[in-house]
Design a protein around this motif. Structure first.
Motif, PDB file in Angstrom:
ATOM      1  N   ILE A 203       0.827  -1.205   0.000  1.00  0.00           N
ATOM      2  CA  ILE A 203       0.000   0.000   0.000  1.00  0.00           C
ATOM      3  C   ILE A 203       0.865   1.261   0.000  1.00  0.00           C
ATOM      4  CG2 ILE A 203      -1.719   1.299   1.309  1.00  0.00           C
ATOM      5  CD1 ILE A 203      -2.522  -1.467   2.573  1.00  0.00           C
ATOM      6  N   ILE A 204       0.579   2.150  -0.931  1.00  0.00           N
ATOM      7  CA  ILE A 204       1.200   3.476  -0.962  1.00  0.00           C
ATOM      8  C   ILE A 204       0.084   4.515  -0.974  1.00  0.00           C
ATOM      9  CG2 ILE A 204       2.678   5.093  -2.203  1.00  0.00           C
ATOM     10  CD1 ILE A 204       4.302   2.792  -1.277  1.00  0.00           C
ATOM     11  N   GLY A 205       0.217   5.538  -0.131  1.00  0.00           N
ATOM     12  CA  GLY A 205      -0.778   6.595  -0.104  1.00  0.00           C
ATOM     13  C   GLY A 205      -0.235   7.837   0.548  1.00  0.00           C
ATOM     14  N   HIS A 206      -1.132   8.739   0.880  1.00  0.00           N
ATOM     15  CA  HIS A 206      -0.700   9.966   1.548  1.00  0.00           C
ATOM     16  C   HIS A 206      -1.511  10.148   2.826  1.00  0.00           C
ATOM     17  CE1 HIS A 206      -3.971  11.146  -1.221  1.00  0.00           C
ATOM     18  NE2 HIS A 206      -4.292  12.059  -0.327  1.00  0.00           N
ATOM     19  N   VAL A 207      -0.870  10.747   3.796  1.00  0.00           N
ATOM     20  CA  VAL A 207      -1.481  10.914   5.107  1.00  0.00           C
ATOM     21  C   VAL A 207      -2.616  11.920   5.020  1.00  0.00           C
ATOM     22  CG1 VAL A 207      -1.106  11.633   7.502  1.00  0.00           C
ATOM     23  CG2 VAL A 207       0.646  10.301   6.302  1.00  0.00           C
ATOM     24  N   ALA A 208      -3.791  11.508   5.509  1.00  0.00           N
ATOM     25  CA  ALA A 208      -4.954  12.399   5.536  1.00  0.00           C
ATOM     26  C   ALA A 208      -5.125  13.049   6.903  1.00  0.00           C
ATOM     27  CB  ALA A 208      -6.220  11.625   5.164  1.00  0.00           C
ATOM     28  N   ARG A 209      -4.937  12.263   7.968  1.00  0.00           N
ATOM     29  CA  ARG A 209      -5.067  12.755   9.339  1.00  0.00           C
ATOM     30  C   ARG A 209      -4.172  11.928  10.246  1.00  0.00           C
ATOM     31  NH1 ARG A 209      -9.904  11.100  11.104  1.00  0.00           N
ATOM     32  NH2 ARG A 209     -10.204   9.789   9.256  1.00  0.00           N
ATOM     33  N   VAL A 210      -3.850  12.483  11.403  1.00  0.00           N
ATOM     34  CA  VAL A 210      -3.046  11.736  12.374  1.00  0.00           C
ATOM     35  C   VAL A 210      -3.659  11.869  13.761  1.00  0.00           C
ATOM     36  CG1 VAL A 210      -0.902  11.987  11.069  1.00  0.00           C
ATOM     37  CG2 VAL A 210      -1.483  13.676  12.822  1.00  0.00           C
ATOM     38  N   GLY A 211      -3.425  10.859  14.594  1.00  0.00           N
ATOM     39  CA  GLY A 211      -3.879  10.902  15.971  1.00  0.00           C
ATOM     40  C   GLY A 211      -3.072  11.878  16.809  1.00  0.00           C
ATOM     41  N   ASP A 212      -3.574  12.186  18.002  1.00  0.00           N
ATOM     42  CA  ASP A 212      -2.984  13.217  18.851  1.00  0.00           C
ATOM     43  C   ASP A 212      -1.547  12.923  19.266  1.00  0.00           C
ATOM     44  OD1 ASP A 212      -5.382  14.535  18.717  1.00  0.00           O
ATOM     45  OD2 ASP A 212      -6.109  13.795  20.662  1.00  0.00           O
ATOM     46  N   LYS A 213      -1.178  11.638  19.347  1.00  0.00           N
ATOM     47  CA  LYS A 213       0.156  11.281  19.825  1.00  0.00           C
ATOM     48  C   LYS A 213       1.129  10.899  18.712  1.00  0.00           C
ATOM     49  CE  LYS A 213      -1.315   9.809  24.456  1.00  0.00           C
ATOM     50  NZ  LYS A 213      -1.303   8.698  25.457  1.00  0.00           N
ATOM     51  N   VAL A 214       0.716  11.063  17.470  1.00  0.00           N
ATOM     52  CA  VAL A 214       1.585  10.730  16.335  1.00  0.00           C
ATOM     53  C   VAL A 214       2.647  11.817  16.166  1.00  0.00           C
ATOM     54  CG1 VAL A 214       1.668  10.469  13.817  1.00  0.00           C
ATOM     55  CG2 VAL A 214      -0.131   9.358  15.139  1.00  0.00           C
ATOM     56  N   THR A 215       3.903  11.394  16.035  1.00  0.00           N
ATOM     57  CA  THR A 215       5.011  12.343  15.901  1.00  0.00           C
ATOM     58  C   THR A 215       5.807  12.173  14.606  1.00  0.00           C
ATOM     59  OG1 THR A 215       6.496  10.859  17.110  1.00  0.00           O
ATOM     60  CG2 THR A 215       5.286  12.501  18.401  1.00  0.00           C
ATOM     61  N   LYS A 216       5.703  10.997  13.976  1.00  0.00           N
ATOM     62  CA  LYS A 216       6.551  10.712  12.820  1.00  0.00           C
ATOM     63  C   LYS A 216       5.981  11.229  11.502  1.00  0.00           C
ATOM     64  CE  LYS A 216       8.245   6.344  14.824  1.00  0.00           C
ATOM     65  NZ  LYS A 216       8.291   4.869  14.635  1.00  0.00           N
ATOM     66  N   PHE A 217       4.679  11.431  11.454  1.00  0.00           N
ATOM     67  CA  PHE A 217       4.038  11.754  10.186  1.00  0.00           C
ATOM     68  C   PHE A 217       3.094  12.939  10.321  1.00  0.00           C
ATOM     69  CE2 PHE A 217       4.804   7.146  10.336  1.00  0.00           C
ATOM     70  CZ  PHE A 217       5.658   7.018   9.247  1.00  0.00           C
ATOM     71  N   LYS A 218       2.890  13.606   9.181  1.00  0.00           N
ATOM     72  CA  LYS A 218       1.975  14.746   9.139  1.00  0.00           C
ATOM     73  C   LYS A 218       1.138  14.651   7.875  1.00  0.00           C
ATOM     74  CE  LYS A 218       5.251  17.890   6.875  1.00  0.00           C
ATOM     75  NZ  LYS A 218       6.166  16.805   6.468  1.00  0.00           N
ATOM     76  N   GLU A 219       0.090  15.414   7.816  1.00  0.00           N
ATOM     77  CA  GLU A 219      -0.803  15.416   6.668  1.00  0.00           C
ATOM     78  C   GLU A 219      -0.029  15.696   5.379  1.00  0.00           C
ATOM     79  OE1 GLU A 219      -4.696  17.941   5.104  1.00  0.00           O
ATOM     80  OE2 GLU A 219      -4.321  17.744   7.274  1.00  0.00           O
ATOM     81  N   GLY A 220      -0.272  14.883   4.373  1.00  0.00           N
ATOM     82  CA  GLY A 220       0.372  15.057   3.073  1.00  0.00           C
ATOM     83  C   GLY A 220       1.586  14.183   2.841  1.00  0.00           C
ATOM     84  N   ASP A 221       2.157  13.614   3.901  1.00  0.00           N
ATOM     85  CA  ASP A 221       3.324  12.741   3.732  1.00  0.00           C
ATOM     86  C   ASP A 221       2.977  11.529   2.879  1.00  0.00           C
ATOM     87  OD1 ASP A 221       4.857  14.390   5.320  1.00  0.00           O
ATOM     88  OD2 ASP A 221       4.827  13.072   7.080  1.00  0.00           O
ATOM     89  N   ILE A 222       3.918  11.116   2.016  1.00  0.00           N
ATOM     90  CA  ILE A 222       3.757   9.898   1.227  1.00  0.00           C
ATOM     91  C   ILE A 222       4.270   8.731   2.064  1.00  0.00           C
ATOM     92  CG2 ILE A 222       4.241   8.716  -0.944  1.00  0.00           C
ATOM     93  CD1 ILE A 222       2.585  11.302  -1.172  1.00  0.00           C
ATOM     94  N   VAL A 223       3.413   7.747   2.274  1.00  0.00           N
ATOM     95  CA  VAL A 223       3.726   6.669   3.210  1.00  0.00           C
ATOM     96  C   VAL A 223       3.331   5.314   2.619  1.00  0.00           C
ATOM     97  CG1 VAL A 223       3.498   8.144   5.251  1.00  0.00           C
ATOM     98  CG2 VAL A 223       1.477   6.926   4.360  1.00  0.00           C
TER      99      VAL A 223
END
Length: 351
Positions: A65-85
């Motif tokens: 699976i390849i996609g882009h970050v839409a939202r993150v939980g309150d404790k997420v630190t490694k990723f932000k909206e728009g990142d390709i993951v």
């Protein structure tokens, strides 16, 4: 909960068809991903058609699976909206056993949670995979996709790539080693690329004369027709490692004879009993090793993505409209794809 579009099999004979599912609300450590691409692995067919007898229906396959970050939980630190993951073959593990603490979550002593047909450790719901427009995954099991990688061709690295990279690294393949690759499908052609990048002299074993030119095109230094007794005899006692990607039962004995003393034959494709019977003398008399290997842990999966970016390695893919997934399965069964289908999820989102 959010509703996602997907494709699912409802039974072993139903084929794949449109399906709606509910993705969970974000937990504090979750990443919500809008899926752009998903590779099609032969394992997907096994689950869709219940070849192994433990499919939970309905099943939504897909673990490349390849996609882009839409939202993150309150404790997420490694990723932000728009990142390709990316998300590979697993989405959780116990985190506390010796395997998990060693970054080998695929060997979790409590059992890894598979990306699909698994059971969520928090709410015990069945996991649904990447033949979908979105997915929610725990941060620790989300991977960063290097900018240098093409997102579509990077998708199969998350299964076909790591499955072949991990044993080559674990067994220390290095410059000057003689490595043989058995089979040249989705796994085999990636094995050639990795072994070459590690500096090995690479030989493809194939049953078909028609694949010789393609094997050379993929980067193989040599090709051996495994049905030719003279070619196999000439290869005796010459290989440091054989990476066996053949997914069906086949006679291992002629290949074991091609290994040097202390040589290693690594199974990554076969999950069935070995038939015909193994001649143990081929192992004992030369201290040869017959072993197996399963994908890789999260640290090593990130490593192979970075390795591919550094060495300009990608999977050879054919882009697929998800509406043609059943036809793609039939072609895969015939070996009619070079070498991995990748679903363009725009064809799902726009249907």
């Amino acid at each position: 909960m959010t509703t996602a579009k997907a494709y699912a099999a409802q039974s072993a004979t139903s084929g794949m068809a449109p399906f709606s599912l509910e993705r969970r609300q974000l937990r504090p450590d979750d990443v919500a991903i809008e899926i752009d691409y998903c590779g099609v692995c032969h394992t997907d067919i096994h689950f869709a058609e219940n070849d192994w007898g433990f499919t939970i229906y309905p099943v939504v396959p897909g673990h490349e699976i390849i996609g882009h970050v839409a939202r993150v939980g309150d404790k997420v630190t490694k990723f932000k909206e728009g990142d390709i993951v990316g998300v590979g073959c697993m989405v959780d593990s116990c985190h506390t056993c010796s395997a998990c603490k060693s970054g080998l979550e695929q060997y979790c002593l409590e059992g890894m949670v598979a990306t699909y047909n698994g059971q969520d450790r928090v709410d015990q719901s069945v996991t649904y995979g990447g033949y979908s427009d979105s997915i929610v995954v725990k941060e620790e099991f989300v991977l960063s996709i290097p900018e240098k990688l093409n997102a579509a061709t990077a998708a199969p690295i998350l299964c076909a790539g790591i499955t072949t990279y991990s044993p080559l690294k674990h067994y220390g393949v290095k410059a000057g080693d003689k490595v043989g690759i058995l089979g040249m499908g989705g796994l085999g052609h990636m094995g050639v690329k990795f072994a070459k990048a590690l500096g090995a002299e690479v030989t493809i074993f194939t049953r078909s004369e028609s694949k010789v030119a393609e094997a050379k095109k993929q980067g193989a230094d040599h090709v051996i027709i495994s049905t030719d007794p003279d070619q196999m005899a000439a290869a005796a006692d010459s290989f440091d490692l054989l990476l066996d990607t053949i997914p069906v039962q086949h006679d291992l004995n002629p290949y074991l004879a091609c290994l040097k003393y202390d040589g290693k034959h690594i199974l990554v494709g076969l999950l069935q009993p070995v038939e015909p019977a193994l001649q143990a003398g081929e192992l004992v008399m030369k201290r040869r090793v017959l072993a197996g290997s399963l994908i890789g842990g999260i640290p090593e999966t990130q490593e192979v993505l970075d390795f591919c970016a550094e060495h300009n390695i990608s999977c050879d893919v054919e882009m697929l409209d998800i509406r043609h997934i059943n036809e793609a399965y039939e072609r895969m069964k015939k070996g009619d794809v070079k070498y991995r289908f990748v679903i363009d999820m725009a064809t799902l989102k726009g249907r």
